[in-house]
Design an enzyme around this catalytic site. Structure first.
Site, PDB file in Angstrom:
ATOM      1  N   ARG A  73       0.914  -1.287   0.158  1.00  0.00           N
ATOM      2  CA  ARG A  73      -0.031  -0.096  -0.097  1.00  0.00           C
ATOM      3  C   ARG A  73       0.861   1.173   0.025  1.00  0.00           C
ATOM      4  NH1 ARG A  73      -3.197   2.851   4.910  1.00  0.00           N
ATOM      5  NH2 ARG A  73      -4.249   4.574   3.369  1.00  0.00           N
ATOM      6  N   HIS A 118      -3.012  11.089   1.044  1.00  0.00           N
ATOM      7  CA  HIS A 118      -2.641  10.768   2.676  1.00  0.00           C
ATOM      8  C   HIS A 118      -1.800  11.906   3.316  1.00  0.00           C
ATOM      9  CE1 HIS A 118      -1.151   6.977   4.963  1.00  0.00           C
ATOM     10  NE2 HIS A 118      -0.963   8.105   5.790  1.00  0.00           N
ATOM     11  N   GLU A 163      -7.702   8.387   6.679  1.00  0.00           N
ATOM     12  CA  GLU A 163      -8.066   8.859   7.916  1.00  0.00           C
ATOM     13  C   GLU A 163      -8.649  10.150   7.827  1.00  0.00           C
ATOM     14  OE1 GLU A 163      -4.793   8.314  10.630  1.00  0.00           O
ATOM     15  OE2 GLU A 163      -4.798   6.062  10.358  1.00  0.00           O
ATOM     16  N   ASN A 305      -7.823   1.285   9.770  1.00  0.00           N
ATOM     17  CA  ASN A 305      -6.535   1.461  10.217  1.00  0.00           C
ATOM     18  C   ASN A 305      -6.619   1.382  11.891  1.00  0.00           C
ATOM     19  OD1 ASN A 305      -5.747   2.165   7.636  1.00  0.00           O
ATOM     20  ND2 ASN A 305      -5.384   4.275   8.299  1.00  0.00           N
ATOM     21  N   TYR A 307      -4.777   0.660  15.618  1.00  0.00           N
ATOM     22  CA  TYR A 307      -3.506   0.681  16.419  1.00  0.00           C
ATOM     23  C   TYR A 307      -3.682   0.507  17.889  1.00  0.00           C
ATOM     24  CZ  TYR A 307      -1.032   2.858  12.619  1.00  0.00           C
ATOM     25  OH  TYR A 307      -0.384   2.632  11.306  1.00  0.00           O
ATOM     26  N   GLU A 373      -3.831  -0.516   7.913  1.00  0.00           N
ATOM     27  CA  GLU A 373      -2.634  -0.278   8.687  1.00  0.00           C
ATOM     28  C   GLU A 373      -2.752  -0.673   9.934  1.00  0.00           C
ATOM     29  OE1 GLU A 373      -1.676   4.066   9.256  1.00  0.00           O
ATOM     30  OE2 GLU A 373      -2.357   4.484   7.123  1.00  0.00           O
ATOM     31  N   GLU A 424       7.415  10.385  10.860  1.00  0.00           N
ATOM     32  CA  GLU A 424       6.510  10.166  11.646  1.00  0.00           C
ATOM     33  C   GLU A 424       5.458  11.312  11.971  1.00  0.00           C
ATOM     34  OE1 GLU A 424       4.222   7.695  11.998  1.00  0.00           O
ATOM     35  OE2 GLU A 424       3.124   8.609  13.785  1.00  0.00           O
TER      36      GLU A 424
HETATM   37  C1  GAL Z   1      -1.677   7.025  10.926  1.00  0.00           C
HETATM   38  C2  GAL Z   1      -1.174   7.444   9.636  1.00  0.00           C
HETATM   39  C3  GAL Z   1       0.268   6.703   9.429  1.00  0.00           C
HETATM   40  C4  GAL Z   1       1.127   6.549  10.180  1.00  0.00           C
HETATM   41  C5  GAL Z   1       0.412   5.784  11.347  1.00  0.00           C
HETATM   42  C6  GAL Z   1       1.359   5.636  12.687  1.00  0.00           C
HETATM   43  O1  GAL Z   1      -2.396   7.767  11.661  1.00  0.00           O
HETATM   44  O2  GAL Z   1      -2.085   7.047   8.597  1.00  0.00           O
HETATM   45  O3  GAL Z   1       0.658   7.818   8.084  1.00  0.00           O
HETATM   46  O4  GAL Z   1       1.995   7.645  10.360  1.00  0.00           O
HETATM   47  O5  GAL Z   1      -0.592   6.619  11.860  1.00  0.00           O
HETATM   48  O6  GAL Z   1       1.145   6.790  13.731  1.00  0.00           O
END
Ligand code: GAL
Length: 477
Positions: A73, A118, A163, A305, A307, A373, A424
């Site tokens: 991606r 993005h 996002e 995405n 996390y 992600e 980042e």
């Molecule tokens: C997401 C974003 C990415 C990456 C990731 C880690 O929000 O799409 O570009 O930075 O977080 O923080």
């Protein structure tokens, strides 16, 4: 186990890896501008060079092959393709670059998934009002059509916007992402609205003009934490959790997957807070016009995405200031037992992904889901033997496997964030998310595989060898 054809990928984004911010006629983006102002980004760092992927694409391809990825991606930079944001002037060199990337991927038997946006709006469009301007939707649609026309013979998986929540909130409410606006309680809703309009226009363009021939799929990538009540027996905490979901994932997923409009509770709470504040302007949460193409149904799959997770409780006396936080009236809390990865916001909660996948299945019409992600950061001391991250991937992927088999979630792919260490955003180069280490002090930007990269490659190999075609009998309904 995973279904046959499951996508094993890694993800990157143009501004975070490409560098070459002015090369060959590229226009500036809002991230170029933002980073060149002092005090915006950790250590005043920027993506001027980043991983230098514009020059070192061949090295990236080697990394992709070393991992054995089936999918990659990437995002294309709007300002690299269309320096002033419009199709009046096409930057041929930018076009050649992405053509080569796509062709090389296909030649290596790797399927590209391409994100159109993005976070990196052309600066010229920001100067005309950016995402706050209603005109952005048609400008985005023209850019999207240009990309479908140019790359769509080869690209079959598209993401319009990555996002929208983060762009709207961090860029226009909190001011910690480009364009760095702090207009709490107002701008983010407007930006989110225009992003949805832009996305929907592009989806309809694809659906009517390009899909009949190109036969691809298109969606938008939504970020979401897994949210659960702090006290599962407390009605207020349960309501607060639902409200929190409505103001984050629901903000975008409800219009696209459920009703064509924002979650009811979002509007009620925003209006109630406006009243309390004697806010007399127009409704802060815009309305969708019946004259414009519908928002509902504008996603061919769910791109998630994920996390981290949070516990949620109601914020007492929350109304009273002009901000999204005050509108939603919730407070989120980290469970102290959850380990923190390098960055403070990223508590490691693999089971949260499984729960979130089930939630999406249940609430958004059992869609095909790509996890676009998911990742883990290192900050501070650098460990090439990053056993914690390797363990994180192992556990998380096993939760996804359970979702696919035991919960019958139609999950189609998993993309690790990220292929390699990169820029980042506000954290600059201090947070490393890569499966490959990048030496940012070395002009050559040497890529070296981490222990976790080797382990991810092994997981891909292992899981690819024992897929199922359809659900096992005992699991089918
Ligand atoms: C997401 C974003 C990415 C990456 C990731 C880690 O929000 O799409 O570009 O930075 O977080 O923080």
């Amino acid at each position: 186990m995973f279904p046959r054809g499951f996508a094993w990928g890694a993800a990157t984004a143009a501004y975070q890896i490409e560098g070459a911010w002015q090369a060959d006629g590229k226009g500036a983006s809002i991230w170029d501008t933002f980073c060149h102002e002092t005090g915006r980004v950790f250590g005043d760092q920027n993506g001027d060079v980043a991983c230098n992927s514009y020059k070192l694409w061949d090295e990236d391809l080697k990394c992709i092959q070393q991992l054995g990825l089936t999918h990659y991606r990437l995002s294309v930079s709007w300002a690299r393709l269309l320096p002033d944001g419009t199709t009046q002037h096409v930057n041929q060199k930018g076009l050649q670059y992405y053509n080569k990337v796509i062709d090389d991927l296909l030649a290596a038997n790797v399927t590209p998934m391409v994100t159109l946006y993005h976070f990196d709006l052309p600066q010229t469009l920001q100067d005309q009002g950016g995402w706050k301007s209603p005109d952005i939707a048609t400008l985005f649609d023209s850019y999207a059509r240009f990309c479908f026309q140019t790359f769509g013979d080869r690209v079959k998986l598209w993401i319009t916007i990555n996002e929208p929540y983060v762009c709207a909130k961090l860029g226009h409410e909190d001011g910690i992402h480009a364009p760095g606006l702090r207009e709490p309680g107002v701008a983010a809703y407007l930006v989110g609205h225009n992003m949805l309009r832009a996305h929907a226009l592009a989806w309809h363009s694809y659906d009517t003009v390009f899909r009949p021939k190109q036969k691809g799929l298109i969606s938008l990538a939504l970020n979401s934490d897994w949210l659960e009540p702090l006290d599962t027996d407390c009605a207020e905490d349960i309501a607060a959790t639902q409200r929190h979901i409505a103001f984050t994932l629901g903000w975008f997923a409800w219009p696209v997957f459920v009703t064509g409009d924002y979650p009811e509770v979002m509007r009620t709470f925003i209006e109630a807070n406006s009243k309390k504040l004697n806010y007399t302007g127009e409704s802060r949460l815009p309305f969708f016009s019946k004259e414009e193409p519908a928002i509902l149904g504008t996603a061919d799959f769910f791109a998630l995405n994920y996390y981290t997770s949070r516990k949620v409780t109601s914020a007492s006396g929350h109304f009273g200031s002009l901000s999204m936080k005050s509108d939603a009236g919730v407070q989120d809390i980290l469970n102290p037992s959850w380990p923190i990865s390098g960055v403070s916001w990223l508590a490691v909660v693999p089971y949260g992904l499984r729960k979130l996948l089930s939630y999406i299945k249940k609430n958004f019409g059992d869609p095909a889901i790509y996890i676009t992600e998911n990742g883990f950061a290192q900050v501070g001391s650098l460990e090439m033997e990053d056993v914690q991250r390797a363990e994180f991937y192992k556990q998380t992927i096993s939760e996804v496997a359970k979702a696919a088999t035991e919960d019958e979630v139609n999950v189609c792919g998993y993309f690790a964030w990220s292929l390699m260490d990169n820029f980042e955003w506000a954290d600059g180069y201090s947070a490393r998310f890569g499966l490959f280490h990048v030496d940012f002090l070395d002009e050559k930007r040497t890529r070296t595989i981490y222990h976790s990269g080797k382990e991810y490659a092994k997981l891909i190999q292992m899981y690819s060898s024992k897929h199922f075609d359809t659900l096992p009998d005992e699991l089918s309904k």
